[in-house]
Design a protein around this motif. Sequence first.
Motif, short mmCIF file in Angstrom:
data_model
loop_
_atom_site.label_atom_id
_atom_site.label_comp_id
_atom_site.label_asym_id
_atom_site.label_seq_id
_atom_site.Cartn_x
_atom_site.Cartn_y
_atom_site.Cartn_z
N PHE A 234 2.54 13.13 -9.95
CA PHE A 234 2.32 14.58 -9.91
C PHE A 234 3.62 15.37 -10.07
O PHE A 234 3.58 16.59 -10.16
CB PHE A 234 1.64 14.97 -8.60
CG PHE A 234 0.25 14.42 -8.47
CD1 PHE A 234 -0.79 14.95 -9.25
CD2 PHE A 234 -0.03 13.40 -7.60
CE1 PHE A 234 -2.08 14.45 -9.13
CE2 PHE A 234 -1.31 12.89 -7.49
CZ PHE A 234 -2.33 13.42 -8.26
N ILE A 235 4.76 14.69 -10.11
CA ILE A 235 6.04 15.37 -10.28
C ILE A 235 6.23 15.67 -11.77
O ILE A 235 6.16 14.77 -12.61
CB ILE A 235 7.22 14.51 -9.75
CG1 ILE A 235 7.05 14.29 -8.24
CG2 ILE A 235 8.55 15.16 -10.07
CD1 ILE A 235 8.07 13.36 -7.65
N PRO A 236 6.47 16.94 -12.15
CA PRO A 236 6.62 17.26 -13.57
C PRO A 236 7.88 16.63 -14.16
O PRO A 236 8.88 16.46 -13.49
CB PRO A 236 6.73 18.79 -13.58
CG PRO A 236 6.73 19.24 -12.19
CD PRO A 236 6.54 18.07 -11.29
N GLY A 237 7.79 16.28 -15.42
CA GLY A 237 8.94 15.71 -16.12
C GLY A 237 8.98 14.20 -16.04
O GLY A 237 9.89 13.56 -16.57
N GLY A 238 8.00 13.60 -15.42
CA GLY A 238 7.94 12.14 -15.33
C GLY A 238 7.41 11.53 -16.59
O GLY A 238 6.99 12.21 -17.53
N ALA A 239 7.40 10.23 -16.65
CA ALA A 239 6.95 9.53 -17.85
C ALA A 239 5.45 9.55 -17.96
O ALA A 239 4.70 9.60 -17.09
CB ALA A 239 7.42 8.08 -17.82
N VAL B 276 0.83 -1.21 0.00
CA VAL B 276 0.00 0.00 0.00
C VAL B 276 0.87 1.26 0.00
O VAL B 276 0.63 2.19 -0.78
CB VAL B 276 -0.96 -0.01 1.21
CG1 VAL B 276 -1.62 1.34 1.40
CG2 VAL B 276 -2.00 -1.10 1.05
N VAL B 277 1.89 1.30 0.85
CA VAL B 277 2.77 2.48 0.90
C VAL B 277 3.50 2.64 -0.43
O VAL B 277 3.64 3.77 -0.94
CB VAL B 277 3.75 2.37 2.08
CG1 VAL B 277 4.82 3.44 2.00
CG2 VAL B 277 3.00 2.47 3.40
N SER B 278 3.95 1.55 -1.02
CA SER B 278 4.64 1.63 -2.31
C SER B 278 3.72 2.19 -3.39
O SER B 278 4.13 3.03 -4.20
CB SER B 278 5.14 0.25 -2.73
OG SER B 278 6.06 -0.25 -1.79
N LEU B 279 2.47 1.72 -3.41
CA LEU B 279 1.53 2.22 -4.42
C LEU B 279 1.21 3.70 -4.20
O LEU B 279 1.08 4.46 -5.18
CB LEU B 279 0.24 1.39 -4.39
CG LEU B 279 0.38 -0.05 -4.90
CD1 LEU B 279 -0.92 -0.81 -4.69
CD2 LEU B 279 0.79 -0.06 -6.36
N VAL B 280 1.11 4.13 -2.97
CA VAL B 280 0.86 5.55 -2.69
C VAL B 280 2.03 6.39 -3.16
O VAL B 280 1.85 7.45 -3.77
CB VAL B 280 0.57 5.75 -1.18
CG1 VAL B 280 0.62 7.23 -0.81
CG2 VAL B 280 -0.77 5.15 -0.81
N VAL B 281 3.26 5.94 -2.89
CA VAL B 281 4.43 6.70 -3.31
C VAL B 281 4.50 6.78 -4.83
O VAL B 281 4.74 7.86 -5.40
CB VAL B 281 5.72 6.08 -2.73
CG1 VAL B 281 6.96 6.66 -3.38
CG2 VAL B 281 5.75 6.26 -1.23
N VAL B 282 4.27 5.67 -5.50
CA VAL B 282 4.30 5.69 -6.97
C VAL B 282 3.18 6.57 -7.51
O VAL B 282 3.37 7.33 -8.47
CB VAL B 282 4.19 4.25 -7.53
CG1 VAL B 282 3.96 4.25 -9.03
CG2 VAL B 282 5.44 3.46 -7.18
N LEU C 89 1.85 9.20 -6.02
CA LEU C 89 2.21 10.61 -5.80
C LEU C 89 3.31 11.07 -6.75
O LEU C 89 3.39 12.26 -7.07
CB LEU C 89 2.63 10.81 -4.35
CG LEU C 89 1.51 10.69 -3.31
CD1 LEU C 89 2.09 10.76 -1.90
CD2 LEU C 89 0.48 11.78 -3.53
N MET C 90 4.15 10.16 -7.20
CA MET C 90 5.22 10.54 -8.12
C MET C 90 4.67 10.94 -9.48
O MET C 90 5.35 11.62 -10.26
CB MET C 90 6.22 9.40 -8.27
CG MET C 90 7.08 9.20 -7.03
SD MET C 90 8.19 7.81 -7.17
CE MET C 90 9.29 8.40 -8.43
#
Length: 67
Positions: A62-67, A51-57, A59-60
């Motif tokens: 929303f970081i600009p420049g991601g895939a 669950v924590v891993s899925l939440v972190v992924v 939230l990532m």
Amino acid sequence: MTTDTTSPRTGAHAVIANASDPARRADVFFRVRREPGQAMSSWIPVGAFVVVSLVVVGLMRFIPGGA
């Protein structure tokens, strides 16, 4: 030089000397003594990790420049 053997030299010795149940010492935060057969399922930490891993992924995203 005098040696006082009536009192412990450190705080840890005082806690151990005054402890009635070592599993319930004041300096141990997360140790819990359970009755036999009441052990926590090993799947709870696995599920929490997923669950924590899925939440972190998630939230990532929303970081600009991601895939």
